[in-house]
Motif scaffolding. Structure first.
Motif, PDB file in Angstrom:
ATOM      1  N   GLY A  88       4.572  15.984 -26.094  1.00  0.00           N
ATOM      2  CA  GLY A  88       4.970  15.595 -24.743  1.00  0.00           C
ATOM      3  C   GLY A  88       3.832  15.461 -23.757  1.00  0.00           C
ATOM      4  N   ARG A  89       2.592  15.516 -24.237  1.00  0.00           N
ATOM      5  CA  ARG A  89       1.450  15.506 -23.314  1.00  0.00           C
ATOM      6  C   ARG A  89       1.024  14.111 -22.886  1.00  0.00           C
ATOM      7  N   PHE A  90       1.206  13.112 -23.751  1.00  0.00           N
ATOM      8  CA  PHE A  90       0.645  11.787 -23.475  1.00  0.00           C
ATOM      9  C   PHE A  90       1.692  10.688 -23.634  1.00  0.00           C
ATOM     10  N   LEU A  91       1.537   9.670 -22.799  1.00  0.00           N
ATOM     11  CA  LEU A  91       2.327   8.446 -22.902  1.00  0.00           C
ATOM     12  C   LEU A  91       1.385   7.292 -23.191  1.00  0.00           C
ATOM     13  N   ALA A  92       1.659   6.541 -24.236  1.00  0.00           N
ATOM     14  CA  ALA A  92       0.933   5.303 -24.514  1.00  0.00           C
ATOM     15  C   ALA A  92       1.784   4.141 -24.011  1.00  0.00           C
ATOM     16  N   TYR A  93       1.162   3.238 -23.281  1.00  0.00           N
ATOM     17  CA  TYR A  93       1.902   2.100 -22.761  1.00  0.00           C
ATOM     18  C   TYR A  93       1.028   0.848 -22.813  1.00  0.00           C
ATOM     19  N   GLY A 101      -5.374  -9.827 -20.933  1.00  0.00           N
ATOM     20  CA  GLY A 101      -4.178  -9.893 -21.777  1.00  0.00           C
ATOM     21  C   GLY A 101      -3.508  -8.540 -21.894  1.00  0.00           C
ATOM     22  N   ASN A 102      -2.821  -8.298 -22.999  1.00  0.00           N
ATOM     23  CA  ASN A 102      -2.155  -7.016 -23.221  1.00  0.00           C
ATOM     24  C   ASN A 102      -3.174  -5.973 -23.665  1.00  0.00           C
ATOM     25  N   ASP A 103      -3.159  -4.824 -22.998  1.00  0.00           N
ATOM     26  CA  ASP A 103      -4.078  -3.725 -23.302  1.00  0.00           C
ATOM     27  C   ASP A 103      -3.291  -2.438 -23.502  1.00  0.00           C
ATOM     28  N   VAL A 104      -3.860  -1.516 -24.282  1.00  0.00           N
ATOM     29  CA  VAL A 104      -3.236  -0.207 -24.517  1.00  0.00           C
ATOM     30  C   VAL A 104      -3.846   0.816 -23.568  1.00  0.00           C
ATOM     31  N   TRP A 105      -2.985   1.504 -22.831  1.00  0.00           N
ATOM     32  CA  TRP A 105      -3.393   2.553 -21.899  1.00  0.00           C
ATOM     33  C   TRP A 105      -2.715   3.862 -22.282  1.00  0.00           C
ATOM     34  N   VAL A 106      -3.317   4.977 -21.839  1.00  0.00           N
ATOM     35  CA  VAL A 106      -2.738   6.303 -22.057  1.00  0.00           C
ATOM     36  C   VAL A 106      -2.661   7.037 -20.722  1.00  0.00           C
ATOM     37  N   LEU A 107      -1.525   7.662 -20.479  1.00  0.00           N
ATOM     38  CA  LEU A 107      -1.274   8.420 -19.257  1.00  0.00           C
ATOM     39  C   LEU A 107      -0.950   9.859 -19.639  1.00  0.00           C
ATOM     40  N   GLY A 108      -1.560  10.826 -18.954  1.00  0.00           N
ATOM     41  CA  GLY A 108      -1.250  12.222 -19.193  1.00  0.00           C
ATOM     42  C   GLY A 108       0.034  12.617 -18.490  1.00  0.00           C
TER      43      GLY A 108
END
Length: 230
Positions: A88-93, A101-108
């Motif tokens: 439950g620590r990280f969200l990938a979006y 273009g489309n990129d992968v990000w991570v949110l805490g």
């Protein structure tokens, strides 16, 4: 419970509904909510929100048992929730940027940490998904000229390894974390064994089934059940 995005009988905008299949009832959780994913504990849904009067697409955490939705990301570009790590620590979006273009990000999420780009290149990246143990993240990229599946260590990062041939989309990990499942072509459901550790390696992709899966979003449209189904 099933999370569904759709229109009501008198609506023109999509809303996020929580459906109870046993009682055949549907409750609106968030008006103008779109694509949504569950948190591992089943207590919240992470959903994209795009109002007709708001530029961009924001992400909200919505408590299933009731309560106020919490805005966890404000973006001026369309953003799509894709995967929450098992702890439950990280969200990938995925963020759709008009330049890269489309990129992968991570949110805490817990604790809250500002978003950072995980894979942001001139190629299109999509379908990020955390492995069950949280030590790997899979995604697709068009860096080879065709959309293929890649895996790299997380959170320390490092070299990413191509694990598919012939195209890949709609990525999902098997529950034991030993293989990655994806769709190749119009209808081939594939699986490839993944060996983590210091030397990240992949096996030979194999066909599981023929199943047509379509979609226009850069995030997945299926998931694996605990017994290995989907």
């Amino acid at each position: 419970m099933i999370a569904v995005s759709g229109k009501g009988p008198d609506d023109t905008m999509n809303h996020l509904f929580l459906v109870d299949p046993r009682r055949a009832t549907a409750t609106v959780l968030l008006r103008e909510g779109t694509f949504a994913i569950w948190t591992p504990d089943g207590r919240r849904l992470i959903t994209a929100f795009q109002s007709g009067g708001v530029q961009g697409q924001h992400l909200y955490s919505v408590p299933v048992a009731g309560g106020e939705p919490e805005r966890i990301l404000e973006s001026k570009y369309p953003s799509w929730p894709s995967s929450v790590s098992r702890d439950g620590r990280f969200l990938a979006y995925v963020e759709s940027n008009p330049t890269s273009g489309n990129d992968v990000w991570v949110l805490g999420l817990n604790p809250a940490v500002a978003p950072r780009p995980l894979v942001k290149t001139s190629a299109n990246e999509a379908y990020p998904t955390f492995s069950p143990d949280g030590r790997l993240i899979a995604f697709t990229s068009t860096e080879s000229g065709r959309q293929e599946a890649y895996v790299q260590p997380f959170p320390r990062g490092g070299r990413h390894v191509q694990v598919s041939r012939g195209g890949a989309r709609n990525l999902s990990w098997a529950r034991d974390g030993k293989s990655l499942v994806f769709v190749s072509g119009p209808s081939k459901l594939m699986a490839v064994a993944i060996e983590g550790g210091p030397s990240l390696r992949a096996g030979e992709p194999r066909v599981l089934a023929d199943i047509p899966l379509s979609g226009t979003t850069p995030v997945g449209s299926f998931d694996m059940t605990k017994d290995g189904g989907f």
